[in-house]
Design an enzyme around this catalytic site. Structure first.
Site, short mmCIF file in Angstrom:
data_model
loop_
_atom_site.label_atom_id
_atom_site.label_comp_id
_atom_site.label_asym_id
_atom_site.label_seq_id
_atom_site.Cartn_x
_atom_site.Cartn_y
_atom_site.Cartn_z
N SER A 21 5.13 1.64 3.84
CA SER A 21 5.38 2.88 3.12
C SER A 21 5.33 4.13 3.98
CB SER A 21 4.36 3.03 1.98
OG SER A 21 4.50 1.98 1.06
N SER A 59 6.53 3.75 -0.26
CA SER A 59 6.17 4.49 -1.44
C SER A 59 5.94 5.97 -1.17
CB SER A 59 4.89 3.88 -2.06
OG SER A 59 3.81 3.94 -1.14
N LYS A 80 0.34 12.82 0.13
CA LYS A 80 0.76 11.90 -0.92
C LYS A 80 -0.26 11.94 -2.05
CE LYS A 80 2.15 6.98 -1.08
NZ LYS A 80 2.32 5.78 -0.19
#
Length: 606
Positions: free
Chosen positions: A182, A158, A84
């Site tokens: 997330s 996310s 990420k």
């Protein structure tokens, strides 16, 4: 080029390891993978340059030379992964999905460094809800990441990009983060595994913080085994992270044959009958696995979950982005900016009051989970389209977090698992939640679940090529102990194991050079096991005992018994009960019975 043209579609860590071990593949084949990646994929923010890849492959060759070609010492040798884009990698730009915030990282995040040292190859950095604020996957200037099953639906966030590239088979695993869910919601929306570790298990050094006191780096994978392998390699205490914690090794490392699950006494799906149907099927599937399921009061979980976005913890997000918020607020996504600006409304007094409430609710929650292997919940109550999210970006985001927002505030571990497809073909997931440091036990149960259902892996169309293997030896953080008498299941002293979170592994036999004796004058009756040239195989049970509880257990063993090393019939050696020779002179030789249970039964039948 579409992913179907890639020869590595949906490969797991085990698949990559097998190919390298059999020499049907070399790491430079990753160039083929790089060439197959489609242009304009919103799941990626940055992809590896050919020069970067060549450098990583050269470093990998050096690592292999350093271990004299032993691939066992490089457990992730040549395995492609993604991270990420709020996690640092040396020489890569970190954006947190905000171009105005971007900077070039000088060193790897601790977890990335550990994965690369194990041989993994970083392919790219993935899209996210800006500053990891959201559970939707739409709050990014790099574009919304679509659901890997239907592009009209959200991917979840996310960690949207990290989930998407795993679900579509581009990489074997990826790193996400999980503050409010997330690392779990996108796993549920994309039919993959999302491992949310205990806080402090994976270092957050090199992570752009969201809520620093509760942030976790998480792992996405197609299988529980892969996720557990990655977490084990990447995890461990890190002195550079003030929130890192050493594992106390007191928690169970597996789940027994009698699975004990809690579920909320009231279930909320916000009108989504399809997600409800999948969860009801999951309950039936767990019952088929022998699980005993009980309801518990969900009110404390719900009340604590509300604190993360509707209490002073929002101010932690404000602190994390205060420089951007002060200098260039226009650079932020409007929804994200609106959320973090709310943090300015809270006072220090509000924060302390909220912390007192968090502590009280956390205690209630952990007490309510005592006696259960896990809390079983839907990963998300519902799923929404991209168009719906535009209409209600805050409300629907909050709904996604109904079963996730409380987890880190209550210091719990979690594992999101695929649960099957809805009638419309979209995935829905379940999550197992347990107290901190129960990560290995959740993984053990997750493997059994994945073997039982054998669902397609992500959106790849592949299924498990072979059942996920159980741990062959004692799990890390435990001692495998052979018991032969009063500590057997159902016997008077078995509680000395179960109350210390020990888990029964199997019943088996010693090697054929032992004799068994009934000791005189022991209360409760106990046997003595002794090595002999004219012995026989004796029935024993093997238990995995958390290593931090082993000393307590041994301290309760009275003379003439003790713990030594036993040889098993299959050649393994384990710790187990032995007896001092002086106590055998007036003991009865009961070797002919083959085990303590048969001898006790003979007394009862006499």
């Amino acid at each position: 080029m579409h992913i179907e043209h890639s020869p590595f579609l949906g490969w797991t860590v085990r698949d990559w390891a097998t190919a390298y071990r059999e020499r049907s593949l070399t790491p430079d084949s990753l160039l083929t993978l790089l060439e197959a990646l489609p242009a304009g994929d919103p799941a990626w923010i940055s992809l590896v340059e050919r020069e970067q890849l060549a450098l990583q492959l050269a470093e990998l060759e050096q690592r292999l030379t350093a271990v004299q070609g032993d691939l066992e010492q490089l457990p992730l040798y040549g395995v492609p992964f993604a991270i990420k884009d709020n996690i640092d990698a040396a020489g890569w730009t970190t954006t947190a999905a905000c171009p105005a915030f971007a900077y070039s990282a000088e060193r790897d995040a601790t977890v990335v460094g550990k994965l690369r040292a194990a041989g993994a190859i970083l392919i790219g950095k993935t899209n996210l809800d800006q500053f990891a604020t959201g559970l939707v996957g739409t709050r990014s200037p790099y574009g919304a990441v679509p659901n890997s099953f239907d592009p009209d639906y959200v991917s979840g966030g996310s960690s949207s990009g990290s989930a998407s590239v795993v679900a579509r088979g581009w990489v074997a695993f990826s790193l996400g983060t999980d503050t409010a869910g997330s690392g779990r919601v996108p796993a549920g929306f994309n039919n993959i595994v999302g491992l949310k570790p205990s806080k402090g298990l994976l270092s957050t050094t090199g992570l752009v913080p969201a809520c620093r006191t509760v942030d976790c780096i998480s792992v996405f994978a197609l299988t529980v085994s892969d996720a557990q392998t990655v977490a084990t390699i990447a995890g461990g205490y890190d002195a550079t992270d003030p929130y890192s914690r050493p594992n106390p090794n007191t928690a169970p490392v597996a789940v027994g044959s009698q699975i004990r699950l809690a579920i909320p006494d009231t279930l909320e799906f916000f009108g989504d009958s399809q997600n409800r149907a999948v969860f009801e099927r999951s309950l039936a599937a767990f019952e088929a696995l022998g699980a005993h399921i009980c309801t518990i009061d969900f009110a404390p979980f719900k009340q604590l979950a509300e604190q993360l976005y509707y209490g002073p913890w929002v101010a932690e997000r404000t602190v994390a982005v205060q420089d951007v918020l002060a200098r260039m607020p226009e650079a932020m996504d409007p929804v994200v900016r609106g959320i973090v600006e709310n943090g300015r409304a809270y006072t220090a007094c509000d924060a302390y009051e909220a912390e007192y409430l968090r502590a009280a609710l956390s205690r209630q929650i952990n007490d309510s989970l005592a006696g259960f292997d896990a809390l079983l919940v839907p990963t998300s109550p519902t799923l929404r389209t991209l168009e719906q999210m535009q209409q209600e970006p805050v409300l629907y985001n909050a709904q996604f977090g109904y079963y996730t927002n409380f987890t880190n505030l209550a210091d719990l571990s979690a594992l999101a698992l695929p649960a099957g497809l809805r009638s419309d073909g979209l995935p829905a997931g379940i999550t197992l939640i347990a107290p901190a440091w129960h990560d290995r036990a959740l993984a053990d149960l997750g493997k059994r679940w994945q073997n039982h259902l054998n669902l397609p892996l992500g959106a790849t169309g592949r299924t498990l090529s072979a059942p996920l293997p159980p741990c062959a030896g004692p799990s890390e953080g435990s001692v495998r102990v052979a018991v032969v008498g009063a500590h057997l299941t159902g016997m008077p002293l078995n509680f000395q194991l179960t109350t210390r979170n020990a888990v029964l592994v199997e019943q088996t036999l010693t090697a054929d050079h032992y004799r068994l004796y009934a000791l005189a004058g022991t209360v409760p009756p106990k046997p003595g096991l002794a090595r002999s040239d004219s012995g026989s195989s004796i029935i024993v049970e093997l238990w995995d005992l958390p290593i931090a509880r082993f000393g307590e257990f041994v301290a309760e063993i009275p003379a003439p018994l003790g713990i030594g090393t036993l040889n098993l019939a299959d050649g393994r050696s384990v710790k187990g009960f032995i007896c001092e020779p002086w106590a055998l002179s007036d003991a009865r030789d009961i070797t002919e019975f083959g085990g303590w249970r048969a001898y006790i039964a003979s007394l009862q039948n006499a």
